[in-house]
Design an enzyme around this catalytic site. Structure first.
Site, mmCIF file in Angstrom:
data_model
loop_
_atom_site.group_PDB
_atom_site.id
_atom_site.type_symbol
_atom_site.label_atom_id
_atom_site.label_comp_id
_atom_site.label_asym_id
_atom_site.label_seq_id
_atom_site.Cartn_x
_atom_site.Cartn_y
_atom_site.Cartn_z
ATOM 1 N N ALA A 9 -19.847 -18.427 -6.038
ATOM 2 C CA ALA A 9 -19.496 -19.897 -6.753
ATOM 3 C C ALA A 9 -19.040 -20.554 -5.272
ATOM 4 C CB ALA A 9 -18.852 -19.860 -7.525
ATOM 5 N N ILE A 12 -20.246 -20.300 0.776
ATOM 6 C CA ILE A 12 -21.388 -19.331 1.474
ATOM 7 C C ILE A 12 -22.206 -18.656 0.485
ATOM 8 C CG2 ILE A 12 -21.700 -17.071 2.567
ATOM 9 C CD1 ILE A 12 -18.996 -17.511 4.081
ATOM 10 N N GLY A 13 -21.544 -18.165 -0.651
ATOM 11 C CA GLY A 13 -22.323 -17.784 -1.839
ATOM 12 C C GLY A 13 -23.331 -18.990 -2.558
ATOM 13 N N THR A 118 -17.501 -11.101 3.992
ATOM 14 C CA THR A 118 -15.940 -11.523 3.920
ATOM 15 C C THR A 118 -15.492 -10.920 5.084
ATOM 16 O OG1 THR A 118 -16.079 -11.103 1.377
ATOM 17 C CG2 THR A 118 -14.129 -11.157 2.411
ATOM 18 N N ASN A 119 -14.445 -11.926 5.660
ATOM 19 C CA ASN A 119 -13.880 -11.728 6.730
ATOM 20 C C ASN A 119 -12.143 -11.480 6.509
ATOM 21 O OD1 ASN A 119 -15.515 -12.495 9.172
ATOM 22 N ND2 ASN A 119 -15.364 -14.463 8.458
ATOM 23 N N HIS A 177 -17.330 -8.782 14.885
ATOM 24 C CA HIS A 177 -17.427 -10.316 14.372
ATOM 25 C C HIS A 177 -16.101 -11.127 14.239
ATOM 26 C CE1 HIS A 177 -19.362 -13.377 12.018
ATOM 27 N NE2 HIS A 177 -18.499 -13.151 11.057
#
Length: 311
Positions: A9, A12-13, A118-119, A177
């Site tokens: 939701a 990104i998703g 996820t960061n 990353h």
């Protein structure tokens, strides 16, 4: 083929789910999960798009129903960056989210290929690995940190700078990353030469591109749409590998036996078992060798943070 998106939701998703709905092979299942109550509605919205991809949405505390039978799991759940934050500021919240989700993956679909978006990815992948090890189901060939955004940014910025067709630009991005751990191997880009100044400025722009978006959105979000595209590219490569397509190569942050660190981003050949082979990243310039060597303390510190979090 069943693909589950956890965090579906979010910015990104939702972008990722839209792209997967339009690109997954006919007959695939797309499963969306988020803690947010809107998630089943996101699935209904996407279900009106005329492709032969079955879609279901699940909300609430437990992702298990979304994970049953999943071949690929893409995890984008967590909080996004705001101006003034770097990816490591996200650790305090996102570490627990990733741990909890991976605990469910370990029980429900331990053989799935798992892509962590996820960061801070340098750390969240290490967390995922430790959780899977504790559960006795860790397979280093099935866990990936998704660094594809660094690759597509590199391709885009090089094409812009040199007036090239971006489809013709291929570049390996190694390391990690975040910030200095992102290292585009510009010396390897075919048919292009860069001045020392161009290498320095382009490398810096690629490393700081996430911040460029966060600042441009002025508190309204982070890089969600380009990350959605990058995650879809990587997710589709995982799917194509699982289906037996040959020569599917992507850069990813993996436990690939690197001499540099326990986890390291480099090119991997994908196949029916996830990673079929970790590929050498090739010759590097003096600038790149120096940048690589000087990032390693940062990268190893990020990894240790994740390992210690689970222990």
């Amino acid at each position: 083929m069943k693909v589950a998106v956890l965090g579906a939701a979010g910015g990104i998703g939702q972008a990722l789910a839209l792209l997967l709905k339009t690109q997954l092979p006919a007959g695939s299942q797309l499963s969306l999960y988020d803690i947010a109550p809107v998630t089943p509605g996101v699935a209904v919205d996407l279900s009106h798009i005329p492709t032969a991809v079955e879609i279901k949405g699940f909300a609430g505390e437990d992702p298990t129903p979304a994970l049953v039978g999943a071949d690929v799991v893409l995890i984008s759940a967590g909080v996004a960056r705001k101006p003034g934050m770097d990816r490591s500021d996200l650790f305090n919240i996102n570490a627990g989210i990733v741990r909890n989700l991976i605990e469910k993956v370990a029980v429900t679909c331990p053989k799935a290929l798992v892509g962590i978006i996820t960061n801070p990815v340098n750390t969240t992948v290490a967390i995922a690995a430790e959780v899977l090890k504790k559960a006795g189901v860790y397979d280093k060939n099935r866990l990936f940190g998704v660094t594809t955004l660094d690759v597509i940014r590199s391709e885009t910025f090089i094409a812009e700078l040199k007036g090239l067709n971006v489809a013709d630009v291929k570049v390996n991005v190694i390391g990690g990353h975040s910030g200095v751990t992102i290292l585009p191997l510009l010396s390897q880009v075919e048919g292009v030469t860069f001045s020392d100044e161009e290498v320095a400025s382009l490398t810096k722009r690629i490393q700081n591109a996430g911040t460029e978006v966060v600042e441009a959105k002025a508190g309204g979000g982070s890089a969600t749409l380009s990350m959605g595209q990058a995650a879809c590219r990587f997710g589709m490569s995982l799917v194509r590998g699982l289906q037996g397509e040959a020569n599917i190569v992507e850069c990813a942050y993996v436990d690939g036996g690197s001499e540099h660190a326990e986890f390291f981003a480099q090119p991997v050949l994908l196949g029916k078992n996830g990673i079929e082979k970790v590929l050498p990243y090739g010759e590097v310039s003096a600038f790149e060798a120096n940048a690589r060597d000087s990032m390693l303390d940062t990268l190893k510190g990020d990894i240790k943070l994740g390992v210690d979090f689970v222990k």
